[in-house]
Motif scaffolding. Structure first.
Motif, short mmCIF file in Angstrom:
data_model
loop_
_atom_site.label_atom_id
_atom_site.label_comp_id
_atom_site.label_asym_id
_atom_site.label_seq_id
_atom_site.Cartn_x
_atom_site.Cartn_y
_atom_site.Cartn_z
N SER A 341 0.87 -1.40 -0.11
CA SER A 341 0.05 0.05 -0.08
C SER A 341 0.97 1.22 -0.09
CB SER A 341 -0.89 -0.02 1.17
OG SER A 341 -0.08 -0.16 2.52
N TRP A 342 2.24 1.10 0.55
CA TRP A 342 2.93 2.22 0.31
C TRP A 342 3.23 2.78 -0.92
CZ3 TRP A 342 3.95 5.65 4.36
CH2 TRP A 342 5.09 6.70 4.00
N LEU A 343 3.51 1.63 -1.83
CA LEU A 343 3.74 2.10 -3.31
C LEU A 343 2.66 2.43 -4.24
CD1 LEU A 343 6.30 -0.66 -4.07
CD2 LEU A 343 6.60 1.64 -3.43
N ALA A 351 8.84 5.15 -6.60
CA ALA A 351 8.62 3.75 -5.92
C ALA A 351 9.98 3.17 -5.99
CB ALA A 351 7.68 2.89 -6.95
N ALA A 352 10.72 3.40 -6.99
CA ALA A 352 12.21 2.81 -7.22
C ALA A 352 12.98 3.42 -6.03
CB ALA A 352 12.87 3.22 -8.45
N SER A 353 12.88 4.60 -5.59
CA SER A 353 13.38 5.31 -4.34
C SER A 353 13.10 4.75 -2.98
CB SER A 353 13.62 6.58 -4.51
OG SER A 353 12.33 7.38 -3.93
N TYR A 354 12.05 4.45 -2.98
CA TYR A 354 11.39 3.69 -1.67
C TYR A 354 11.80 2.48 -1.52
CZ TYR A 354 7.89 7.91 -1.85
OH TYR A 354 7.27 8.87 -1.76
N LEU A 355 11.88 1.72 -2.81
CA LEU A 355 12.27 0.37 -2.38
C LEU A 355 13.83 0.10 -1.94
CD1 LEU A 355 10.66 -1.56 -5.46
CD2 LEU A 355 10.06 -1.74 -3.26
N TRP A 370 19.43 -9.53 -1.80
CA TRP A 370 18.53 -10.73 -1.59
C TRP A 370 16.93 -10.28 -1.31
CZ3 TRP A 370 19.85 -15.76 -1.40
CH2 TRP A 370 18.87 -16.58 -0.65
N MET A 371 17.09 -9.20 -0.35
CA MET A 371 15.66 -8.60 -0.45
C MET A 371 14.76 -8.11 -1.67
SD MET A 371 14.63 -8.31 3.08
CE MET A 371 13.68 -6.85 3.31
N ARG A 372 15.77 -7.81 -2.60
CA ARG A 372 15.06 -7.42 -3.89
C ARG A 372 14.50 -8.65 -4.65
NH1 ARG A 372 14.96 -2.75 -6.78
NH2 ARG A 372 16.85 -1.85 -5.35
N GLY A 373 15.55 -9.71 -4.59
CA GLY A 373 14.93 -10.95 -5.05
C GLY A 373 13.86 -11.60 -4.34
N ALA A 374 13.63 -11.36 -3.05
CA ALA A 374 12.43 -11.82 -2.42
C ALA A 374 11.18 -11.03 -2.79
CB ALA A 374 12.74 -11.56 -0.90
N THR A 421 2.27 -10.13 -14.89
CA THR A 421 2.87 -10.13 -16.19
C THR A 421 4.43 -9.53 -15.91
OG1 THR A 421 1.77 -7.85 -16.56
CG2 THR A 421 0.47 -9.75 -17.23
N ASP A 422 4.82 -9.12 -14.85
CA ASP A 422 6.00 -8.53 -14.91
C ASP A 422 6.88 -9.03 -13.72
OD1 ASP A 422 8.04 -6.41 -15.01
OD2 ASP A 422 7.15 -5.49 -13.09
N PRO A 423 7.22 -10.42 -14.09
CA PRO A 423 7.88 -11.29 -12.91
C PRO A 423 9.17 -10.94 -12.61
CG PRO A 423 7.58 -12.48 -14.90
CD PRO A 423 6.71 -11.41 -15.18
N ASP A 424 9.97 -10.16 -13.62
CA ASP A 424 11.27 -9.75 -13.18
C ASP A 424 11.36 -8.30 -12.91
OD1 ASP A 424 12.31 -12.08 -14.64
OD2 ASP A 424 12.08 -11.14 -16.69
N LEU A 425 10.12 -7.85 -12.15
CA LEU A 425 10.25 -6.73 -11.67
C LEU A 425 10.66 -5.50 -12.24
CD1 LEU A 425 8.87 -6.17 -8.54
CD2 LEU A 425 11.19 -5.83 -7.88
N THR A 426 10.18 -5.16 -13.69
CA THR A 426 10.71 -4.05 -14.30
C THR A 426 9.99 -2.69 -13.90
OG1 THR A 426 9.17 -4.39 -16.13
CG2 THR A 426 11.40 -5.43 -16.41
N VAL A 427 8.65 -3.11 -13.23
CA VAL A 427 8.10 -2.14 -12.73
C VAL A 427 8.20 -1.90 -11.18
CG1 VAL A 427 5.76 -0.72 -12.53
CG2 VAL A 427 6.26 -2.10 -14.53
N ASN A 428 8.64 -0.90 -10.72
CA ASN A 428 8.78 -0.89 -9.19
C ASN A 428 7.59 -0.74 -8.42
OD1 ASN A 428 12.16 -1.01 -8.80
ND2 ASN A 428 11.87 0.69 -10.65
N GLY A 429 6.63 0.08 -8.92
CA GLY A 429 5.27 0.29 -8.07
C GLY A 429 4.47 -0.48 -8.75
N TRP A 430 3.17 0.23 -8.79
CA TRP A 430 2.17 -0.63 -9.45
C TRP A 430 1.61 0.17 -10.58
CZ3 TRP A 430 1.01 -4.99 -7.31
CH2 TRP A 430 1.37 -5.29 -5.88
N ARG A 431 2.15 1.12 -11.10
CA ARG A 431 1.74 1.89 -12.24
C ARG A 431 2.31 1.09 -13.61
NH1 ARG A 431 2.05 8.19 -10.81
NH2 ARG A 431 0.79 8.38 -9.08
N LYS A 432 1.69 0.97 -14.55
CA LYS A 432 2.63 0.64 -15.97
C LYS A 432 2.77 1.89 -16.90
CE LYS A 432 1.86 -4.13 -16.82
NZ LYS A 432 1.58 -4.92 -17.79
#
Length: 432
Positions: A341-343, A351-355, A370-374, A421-432
């Protein structure tokens, strides 16, 4: 649309045009306020003192006239029986004939007076003096919040659904760890599930900079890390546990709710229900999400307290400090779920800076990569965790008030479809 009723159930009607109609009040915002801002305007324009009794949808609200006698109304208005307005509002007609009591106690006449009496007792016991009437700050199906001025500062009364009444115990437990500021709970009524808290003031998280929001995430991580070895203590304080196994079960049960996902597009869900194709895609995600839950467990991220409603509105910045509040949904589970919900409304750059800030705050415990992979596994599951919360609330309040929760549920379902549809996490937040 205003449904103003007196103590005997009579309804205030606008009779200026020769007919008996429910009064209308226009606002510049999309959704009218369901709090003292609305009752203030009713008092100014109609000369009536009222309290918000029960919202019936996003634009229709029942107000209860204060006092025992029928109040005098403004010119052009008159009191009539409810049959005089039958057919003018579908949600009102349903309210008139429903036999079940409302799930929320504060939707019942007399609740406001009882709450005021309790506030007076606690204020007096604390040696304080009330300086004015209480104001309704929040009044909806999940909670009712009143603010009362006293000679030693404002106090807030909060009432919640029984399943969420653990908030004051959890808040007091977190405060006892002395790792960060938390709300000060001054009194609790176990029977009524009310509590009083001191006004903690500060600037709402929605009004602070992206840099300060990154600091909020850093503080969340600090609280989570401090609780990572305190699972039993957290559960004793009232936190519920969401294990990988129970999460997998939750995935299966949630995505099987055809009554939610294949519901028609109705005004009460703001016409946001899924299409048939979307519902099919959602149901097909079940094996993928169960596998994500299993793989996330293997990532061995420690279980911590998770706020489960962590957005900028539940954060305040005051005196240079950050205070996290509203722990009604506190859960012991994977800490990454609090990112959901933060993102929610963050731009992609934010979103990228928050992560980055959140993963850096965990770096002394878990390596950022490791956290990013999780997170790649946790992100779609985090959407499910949000959906589980909202569906539970919709089930508790029932069909009279699930309009508060269904539109948000459909929003998270669509975010999940996008994330899948974005399993490699190319989108950091929820927007496309």
């Amino acid at each position: 649309m205003l449904v103003i009723v007196d103590q005997d159930g009579a309804v205030l009607c606008d009779v200026a045009g020769g007919n008996r109609t429910l009064p209308l009040m226009r606002f510049d915002v999309r959704w009218p306020p369901m709090d003292s801002e609305l009752t203030d305007r009713v008092r100014r324009e109609l000369g009536l003192t009222t309290v918000v009794l029960e919202p019936l949808d996003f634009t229709t609200v029942v107000l209860l006239a204060a006092g025992g006698a029928r109040p005098v109304c403004a010119d052009g208005f008159a009191w009539h029986g409810q049959d005089a307005v039958t057919g003018q509002s579908l949600v009102l007609d349903r309210r008139v004939v429903r036999s079940r009591p409302p799930a929320s106690d504060w939707f019942r006449p007399g609740w406001f007076e009882r709450a005021e009496s309790y506030i007076d007792e606690e204020i007096k016991a604390a040696g304080r003096v009330r300086l004015g009437p209480s104001r309704q700050i929040k009044h909806w199906s999940m909670s009712a919040v009143l603010r009362t001025p006293t000679d030693c500062g404002d106090v807030y009364l909060k009432a919640v659904l029984p399943r969420l009444a653990r908030e004051p115990d959890i808040t007091r437990y977190l405060a006892s760890l002395r790792i960060a500021p938390f709300a000060t709970i001054t009194a609790m009524s176990r029977d009524d599930r009310w509590w009083l808290a001191e006004d903690f003031g500060g600037v709402n998280g929605w009004a602070v900079s992206a840099e300060k929001r990154r600091a909020c995430l850093t503080q969340l991580a600090m609280v989570q890390k401090e609780t990572s070895g305190r699972v039993n203590e957290l559960m004793d304080a009232g936190c519920v546990r969401l294990t990988p196994a129970s999460l997998a079960d939750g995935v299966r049960l949630t995505l099987a709710r055809d009554d939610i996902w294949r519901a028609p597009k109705l005004p009460k869900n703001l016409h946001r229900a899924l299409s048939g194709a979307e519902a099919d895609r959602l149901e097909a995600l079940t094996p993928y999400l169960v596998a994500c839950a299993e793989r996330l467990d293997e990532a061995a991220i420690p279980a911590t307290i998770v706020h489960r409603d962590f957005h900028p509105g539940n954060v305040v910045v005051r005196y240079g400090e950050i205070l996290l509040h509203d722990w009604s949904f506190a859960t012991v589970t994977n800490p990454l779920f609090d990112l959901a919900s933060w993102l929610l409304d963050a731009s992609e750059a934010d979103a990228a800076s928050y992560l980055d800030a959140y993963f850096a705050a965990w770096s002394d415990t878990v390596a950022p990569e490791w956290m990013r992979g999780a997170w790649r596994l946790a992100k779609p599951l985090a959407a499910v965790v949000e959906m589980m919360k909202l569906i539970e609330l919709a089930d508790i309040v029932g069909p009279d008030h699930d309009f508060n929760w269904l539109p948000m549920t459909y929003g998270w379902a669509r975010r999940l479809l996008n994330a899948a549809t974005d399993p490699d996490l190319t989108v950091n937040g929820w927007r496309k």
